[in-house]
Design a protein around this motif. Structure first.
Motif, PDB file in Angstrom:
ATOM      1  N   LYS A  10      41.467   6.966 -16.074  1.00  0.00           N
ATOM      2  CA  LYS A  10      40.496   6.004 -15.547  1.00  0.00           C
ATOM      3  C   LYS A  10      39.666   6.629 -14.433  1.00  0.00           C
ATOM      4  O   LYS A  10      38.440   6.472 -14.382  1.00  0.00           O
ATOM      5  N   LYS A  11      40.335   7.371 -13.550  1.00  0.00           N
ATOM      6  CA  LYS A  11      39.633   8.018 -12.449  1.00  0.00           C
ATOM      7  C   LYS A  11      38.639   9.045 -12.968  1.00  0.00           C
ATOM      8  O   LYS A  11      37.491   9.105 -12.509  1.00  0.00           O
ATOM      9  N   LYS A  12      39.053   9.853 -13.951  1.00  0.00           N
ATOM     10  CA  LYS A  12      38.158  10.866 -14.508  1.00  0.00           C
ATOM     11  C   LYS A  12      36.974  10.214 -15.204  1.00  0.00           C
ATOM     12  O   LYS A  12      35.844  10.710 -15.133  1.00  0.00           O
ATOM     13  N   HIS A  13      37.207   9.108 -15.883  1.00  0.00           N
ATOM     14  CA  HIS A  13      36.120   8.386 -16.547  1.00  0.00           C
ATOM     15  C   HIS A  13      35.126   7.854 -15.510  1.00  0.00           C
ATOM     16  O   HIS A  13      33.906   7.944 -15.695  1.00  0.00           O
ATOM     17  N   GLU A  14      35.658   7.317 -14.413  1.00  0.00           N
ATOM     18  CA  GLU A  14      34.784   6.806 -13.349  1.00  0.00           C
ATOM     19  C   GLU A  14      33.978   7.940 -12.719  1.00  0.00           C
ATOM     20  O   GLU A  14      32.782   7.783 -12.453  1.00  0.00           O
ATOM     21  N   LEU A  39      33.089  10.704 -14.119  1.00  0.00           N
ATOM     22  CA  LEU A  39      32.125  11.184 -15.101  1.00  0.00           C
ATOM     23  C   LEU A  39      30.797  10.443 -14.985  1.00  0.00           C
ATOM     24  O   LEU A  39      29.738  11.021 -15.220  1.00  0.00           O
ATOM     25  N   TYR A  40      30.839   9.181 -14.615  1.00  0.00           N
ATOM     26  CA  TYR A  40      29.619   8.377 -14.520  1.00  0.00           C
ATOM     27  C   TYR A  40      29.249   8.056 -13.076  1.00  0.00           C
ATOM     28  O   TYR A  40      28.487   7.124 -12.828  1.00  0.00           O
ATOM     29  N   SER A  41      29.772   8.840 -12.148  1.00  0.00           N
ATOM     30  CA  SER A  41      29.494   8.597 -10.727  1.00  0.00           C
ATOM     31  C   SER A  41      28.595   9.645 -10.101  1.00  0.00           C
ATOM     32  O   SER A  41      28.247   9.534  -8.936  1.00  0.00           O
ATOM     33  N   PHE A  42      28.236  10.672 -10.859  1.00  0.00           N
ATOM     34  CA  PHE A  42      27.425  11.758 -10.311  1.00  0.00           C
ATOM     35  C   PHE A  42      26.300  12.113 -11.281  1.00  0.00           C
ATOM     36  O   PHE A  42      26.551  12.281 -12.478  1.00  0.00           O
ATOM     37  N   ALA A  43      25.079  12.278 -10.747  1.00  0.00           N
ATOM     38  CA  ALA A  43      23.971  12.763 -11.568  1.00  0.00           C
ATOM     39  C   ALA A  43      24.292  14.143 -12.119  1.00  0.00           C
ATOM     40  O   ALA A  43      23.920  14.486 -13.239  1.00  0.00           O
ATOM     41  N   GLU A  44      25.019  14.936 -11.341  1.00  0.00           N
ATOM     42  CA  GLU A  44      25.341  16.312 -11.703  1.00  0.00           C
ATOM     43  C   GLU A  44      26.064  16.403 -13.042  1.00  0.00           C
ATOM     44  O   GLU A  44      25.905  17.391 -13.782  1.00  0.00           O
ATOM     45  N   LEU A  45      26.867  15.411 -13.388  1.00  0.00           N
ATOM     46  CA  LEU A  45      27.749  15.507 -14.550  1.00  0.00           C
ATOM     47  C   LEU A  45      27.148  14.929 -15.824  1.00  0.00           C
ATOM     48  O   LEU A  45      27.846  14.791 -16.829  1.00  0.00           O
ATOM     49  N   TYR A  88      32.275  18.387  -9.700  1.00  0.00           N
ATOM     50  CA  TYR A  88      33.185  19.081 -10.612  1.00  0.00           C
ATOM     51  C   TYR A  88      34.610  19.088 -10.060  1.00  0.00           C
ATOM     52  O   TYR A  88      35.584  18.967 -10.814  1.00  0.00           O
ATOM     53  N   LEU A  89      34.737  19.207  -8.737  1.00  0.00           N
ATOM     54  CA  LEU A  89      36.064  19.132  -8.113  1.00  0.00           C
ATOM     55  C   LEU A  89      36.680  17.758  -8.322  1.00  0.00           C
ATOM     56  O   LEU A  89      37.869  17.635  -8.637  1.00  0.00           O
ATOM     57  N   GLU A  90      35.881  16.712  -8.153  1.00  0.00           N
ATOM     58  CA  GLU A  90      36.369  15.346  -8.354  1.00  0.00           C
ATOM     59  C   GLU A  90      36.892  15.171  -9.780  1.00  0.00           C
ATOM     60  O   GLU A  90      37.946  14.576 -10.002  1.00  0.00           O
ATOM     61  N   TYR A  91      36.137  15.691 -10.753  1.00  0.00           N
ATOM     62  CA  TYR A  91      36.561  15.546 -12.142  1.00  0.00           C
ATOM     63  C   TYR A  91      37.816  16.368 -12.423  1.00  0.00           C
ATOM     64  O   TYR A  91      38.768  15.882 -13.043  1.00  0.00           O
ATOM     65  N   PHE A  92      37.815  17.620 -11.980  1.00  0.00           N
ATOM     66  CA  PHE A  92      38.942  18.517 -12.224  1.00  0.00           C
ATOM     67  C   PHE A  92      40.237  17.954 -11.659  1.00  0.00           C
ATOM     68  O   PHE A  92      41.300  18.052 -12.275  1.00  0.00           O
ATOM     69  N   SER A  93      40.160  17.355 -10.492  1.00  0.00           N
ATOM     70  CA  SER A  93      41.364  16.872  -9.806  1.00  0.00           C
ATOM     71  C   SER A  93      41.638  15.398 -10.031  1.00  0.00           C
ATOM     72  O   SER A  93      42.663  14.891  -9.571  1.00  0.00           O
TER      73      SER A  93
END
Length: 309
Positions: free
Chosen positions: A82-86, A88-94, A130-135
């Motif tokens: 759930k965190k990774k999904h959130e 994924l849609y929380s940054f323009a970068e991704l 990317y750190l947020e997604y990775f972790s």
């Protein structure tokens, strides 16, 4: 990490979860039970319930213990997804296909033996995304640009850097000029975010010609610059002049930049006049007054652009 408190005589007689590294196990005897309950927080306790603790699961059998551990492991996995999904849609970068390819590479690094990883990119790339997604959001900052990531009890050091780091497994994040196909997705995400936060701003998205300017530009400031320019566009500021000052003359082999910009300006002018005419119920005198144009000039432009009701 799942904290488990067991009777001392039980530990040697049961086979716990295969993911044993996720468990922090302690034991008690009859005299130390209440003291251990009060001194620390436990996820699962095999023993009598001495007081209400809504965050602790009390069990009285080995089967109950194994089920409780499995439940918490599954819950942690779902929360991480759930965190990774959130994220994924929380940054323009991704946003975009190329960005997602990078994320898949990072996903594979979660389960390998690399203990030190460097995310490397030019200034302006939002490496923290990317750190947020990775972790999955499970990290702490050790010092400037250095973080410790907790992956289900396994810890990795992650550095955010503009240059490769010796002794680290370096993951290169492409600059925006190498991921042009992501730009429409990123622009859409930024504008949607602006409209959600500021509902008084009229909703508009770039037409094909404006988007071509976004795609032709090399974005030396990467995502940070893109975010700035899209905010300019949303605020009705002159992004065409911005690009005209910085875009190289290789807009196309056949078309020079001044001619290209002229076409963009004419396209916007045509759309502005037509919108004003519609708002004024096609009353040309009223439209000319609103736009600050001479009546004859307005009539000429209507004819020039072939604007019809």
């Amino acid at each position: 990490m799942i904290k488990v408190l067991l009777p001392s005589h039980v530990l040697s007689n049961i086979e716990l979860s295969s993911s044993r590294e996720k468990l922090l196990i302690d034991v008690y005897d009859e005299k130390s039970y209440e003291k251990k309950l009060l001194e620390e927080f436990w996820d699962v306790v095999m023993g009598p319930k001495k007081f209400d603790s809504p965050m602790t699961i009390f069990v009285n059998s080995v089967d109950g213990l194994l089920m409780a551990i499995k439940y918490l492991e599954t819950k942690d996995e779902l929360e991480e997804l759930k965190k990774k999904h959130e994220v994924l849609y929380s940054f323009a970068e991704l946003q975009g296909v190329v960005a997602h390819e990078v994320l898949r590479r990072l996903q594979k690094l979660r389960d390998n033996d690399f203990q030190a990883i460097a995310l490397v990119a030019e200034r302006g790339v939002q490496l923290l995304a990317y750190l947020e997604y990775f972790s999955a959001g499970k990290y702490v900052q050790l010092e400037e640009g250095m973080y410790e990531v907790n992956l289900n009890g396994r810890r990795k050091t992650v550095v955010l850097s503009e240059c490769p780091v010796e002794g680290f497994h370096n993951v290169h994040i492409p600059p925006l000029r190498e991921r042009k196909n992501d730009i429409p997705y990123m622009v859409d995400w930024i504008l949607s975010s602006i409209h959600q936060k500021h509902r008084y701003i009229p909703i508009k998205f770039p037409n094909e010609e404006i988007m071509n300017l976004f795609l032709k530009y090399d974005w030396p400031g990467n995502t940070e610059e893109l975010v700035k320019v899209v905010h300019m566009y949303a605020a009705d500021l002159d992004v065409i002049s911005y690009f005209a000052n910085y875009v190289s003359t290789r807009v196309s082999e056949e078309t020079k930049l001044p001619e290209y910009v002229k076409r963009i300006v004419e396209s916007i002018e045509k759309r502005t006049i037509k919108n004003a005419l519609e708002k004024c119920n096609w009353n040309r005198k009223k439209t000319a007054f609103i736009l600050g144009l001479n009546y004859k000039t307005l009539c000429y432009k209507i004819k020039k652009y072939g604007i019809t009701k």
